[in-house]
Design an enzyme around this catalytic site. Structure first.
Site, PDB file in Angstrom:
ATOM      1  N   ARG A   1     -15.158   0.678  -5.394  1.00 26.92           N
ATOM      2  CA  ARG A   1     -15.806  -0.049  -4.303  1.00 26.92           C
ATOM      3  C   ARG A   1     -17.322  -0.102  -4.496  1.00 26.92           C
ATOM      4  NH1 ARG A   1     -12.434   0.544   1.360  1.00 26.92           N
ATOM      5  NH2 ARG A   1     -10.372   0.246   0.429  1.00 26.92           N
TER       6      ARG A   1
ATOM      7  N   ARG B   1      -2.657   6.632  -5.212  1.00 28.32           N
ATOM      8  CA  ARG B   1      -2.032   6.452  -3.901  1.00 28.32           C
ATOM      9  C   ARG B   1      -1.070   5.273  -3.942  1.00 28.32           C
ATOM     10  NH1 ARG B   1      -7.437   7.217  -0.024  1.00 28.32           N
ATOM     11  NH2 ARG B   1      -8.108   9.179  -0.992  1.00 28.32           N
TER      12      ARG B   1
ATOM     13  N   GLU C   1     -15.490   0.094   4.201  1.00 23.02           N
ATOM     14  CA  GLU C   1     -15.563   1.548   4.005  1.00 23.02           C
ATOM     15  C   GLU C   1     -15.716   1.896   2.524  1.00 23.02           C
ATOM     16  OE1 GLU C   1     -12.652   5.400   3.972  1.00 23.02           O
ATOM     17  OE2 GLU C   1     -12.028   3.672   5.170  1.00 23.02           O
TER      18      GLU C   1
ATOM     19  N   SER D   1     -15.876   8.484   3.509  1.00 22.10           N
ATOM     20  CA  SER D   1     -15.564   9.157   4.773  1.00 22.10           C
ATOM     21  C   SER D   1     -15.980  10.604   4.619  1.00 22.10           C
ATOM     22  CB  SER D   1     -14.068   9.087   5.095  1.00 22.10           C
ATOM     23  OG  SER D   1     -13.700   7.797   5.527  1.00 22.10           O
TER      24      SER D   1
ATOM     25  N   ARG E   1      -8.276  -2.282  -2.804  1.00 19.25           N
ATOM     26  CA  ARG E   1      -7.208  -1.320  -2.520  1.00 19.25           C
ATOM     27  C   ARG E   1      -6.290  -1.199  -3.732  1.00 19.25           C
ATOM     28  NH1 ARG E   1      -6.158   0.673   2.386  1.00 19.25           N
ATOM     29  NH2 ARG E   1      -7.345  -1.001   3.363  1.00 19.25           N
TER      30      ARG E   1
END
Length: 415
Positions: free
Chosen positions: A388, A261, A348, A351, A276
């Site tokens: 993460r 990304r 987070e 999801s 990130r």
């Protein structure tokens, strides 16, 4: 893609639900105008076709009665030309409306709370108590000074910022986490698949990344191909343009992939450390289900991801996303946030989303229900983001001397 028929038949109700996602009012107004215009032109086409059919039935009557059919034939020829022209008008309007609709988000479920951003999300529950340290816990980049686990400088040298190199026990731990997660998910009924890390435009349109999020994708120059942002893209699209049998559903799959990304729009956020990254590993859950079964499958996926964190001994919480924080393709989403002691906050790590028939309509994934083909419901969820999870293990299992313990369930994978 949203159901355009539902939009046209009950525009006010659908648009009111879409406002939960803070959709641009101008886009809604454009949708309304184009929908009404298409409806008007379709009605005109249907009238012309009905008139053509009615007049065509007059031929045998005229012949039987000995009437001249020249005038009738002339009228039918003229009407046929009008029908052909009107069909083209309708086709162009359908294309235009479909193009606009590709940029319209999914309709949120009624259960999704109102809200503007993450501050309005609702905590559902906490799982496991947060650890208590008799020293000040460090963040993962400070811990690494003792471990030689993460090399940020060489990651930048090899590529650019927001890339890193894992070394020694960190590289082994990453591999252990992947294997543990895949084995755990398989024990919960998810079949493992290995898919390409590159996807074509049709695949990315099918799951909703294109055209809206093209700026966040890494495109391969000279090809209509992209590095995948998540395994959700190739795994869901395994069934694009297919008609499944009812007996095949639900289909539950798990897959490990690298994800890529650009993180467009995230400048200044989490620039330090591994929170990130432009490239990261992730184990994904994907499911296809009958509409009446998708809520149960959603709960199963959420439990799978949460129980995985529990097995790792990592405290976490479940959070229902409000309309303003809900993703483009999701009808509802529950985030799982893991506790990071060094940051003294939850972050987070997963999801889980039900997209209802939004992706299936774009990708034409259907199943045979008796004599009728119906759209499936598609679901996806992280189980889990590897980087993460690695960070969470480092911070939650850190010791006073700066060393890091290994969770019990991972030890056999580290041998």
């Amino acid at each position: 893609m949203i159901d355009l028929k539902a939009l046209q038949n009950n525009f006010e109700a659908v648009s009111q639900k879409l406002k939960k996602k803070k959709i641009d009012a101008a886009l809604l107004e454009l949708l309304k105008e184009e929908s009404l215009q298409l409806k008007e032109k379709r009605n005109l086409l249907e009238q012309l076709q009905a008139d053509q059919n009615a007049k065509s039935k007059l031929f045998p009557i005229y012949k039987k009665e000995g009437k001249d059919i020249a005038e009738l034939k002339s009228q039918l020829d003229q009407n046929k030309e009008k029908i052909t022209a009107q069909q083209e008008v309708v086709r162009l309007l359908e294309e235009k409306l479909s193009e606009i609709a590709l940029g319209v988000p999914n309709i949120p479920d009624d259960s999704v709370p109102e809200g503007s951003d993450e501050e309005d999300n609702i905590e559902l529950k906490k799982v496991l108590d947060t650890p208590v340290f008799d020293f000040a816990p460090k963040e993962h980049w400070d811990l690494d000074s003792n471990q030689e686990w993460i090399d940020f400088e060489r990651g930048v040298k090899l590529t650019k910022s927001r890339f890193s190199v894992l070394k020694n026990d960190a590289a082994r731990l990453e591999r252990a986490l992947v294997n543990f997660m895949l084995d755990f998910n398989r024990s919960r009924g998810f079949d493992e698949v290995s898919v390409p890390f590159i996807a074509n435009q049709d695949s990315l349109k099918g799951t909703g990344q294109l055209p809206k999020f093209e700026d966040d994708l890494f495109k391969i120059e000279g090809e209509n191909l992209y590095l995948i942002p998540t395994a959700e893209v190739p795994v869901t699209n395994l069934f694009r343009d297919e008609i499944l049998t009812a007996d095949e559903l639900p289909i539950k799959l798990t897959s490990y992939t690298a994800c890529f990304r650009k993180e467009a729009g995230s400048a200044g956020r989490d620039t330090r450390g591994m929170i990130r990254q432009h490239q990261f590993g992730k184990v994904e859950l994907v499911a296809l289900a009958k509409p009446e079964e998708s809520d149960q499958v959603f709960d199963d996926m959420l439990s799978c991801a949460s129980d995985l964190l529990t097995a790792l001994g990592l405290p976490h919480r479940l959070v229902m996303l409000c309309g303003g924080d809900l993703g483009f393709g999701a009808a509802k989403t529950v985030d799982i946030e893991v506790w990071l002691p060094g940051q003294n906050r939850y972050r987070e790590i997963s999801s889980v989303s039900n997209t209802r028939d939004f992706q299936a309509r774009r990708a034409m994934i259907r199943y045979k229900d008796g004599k009728k083909n119906r759209l499936v419901h598609t679901l996806n969820g992280s189980s889990l983001a590897i980087g993460r999870t690695l960070i969470a293990v480092m911070e939650n299992y850190q010791k006073r001397d700066g060393t890091i313990a290994i969770p019990e369930v991972l030890k056999k994978y580290m041998q």
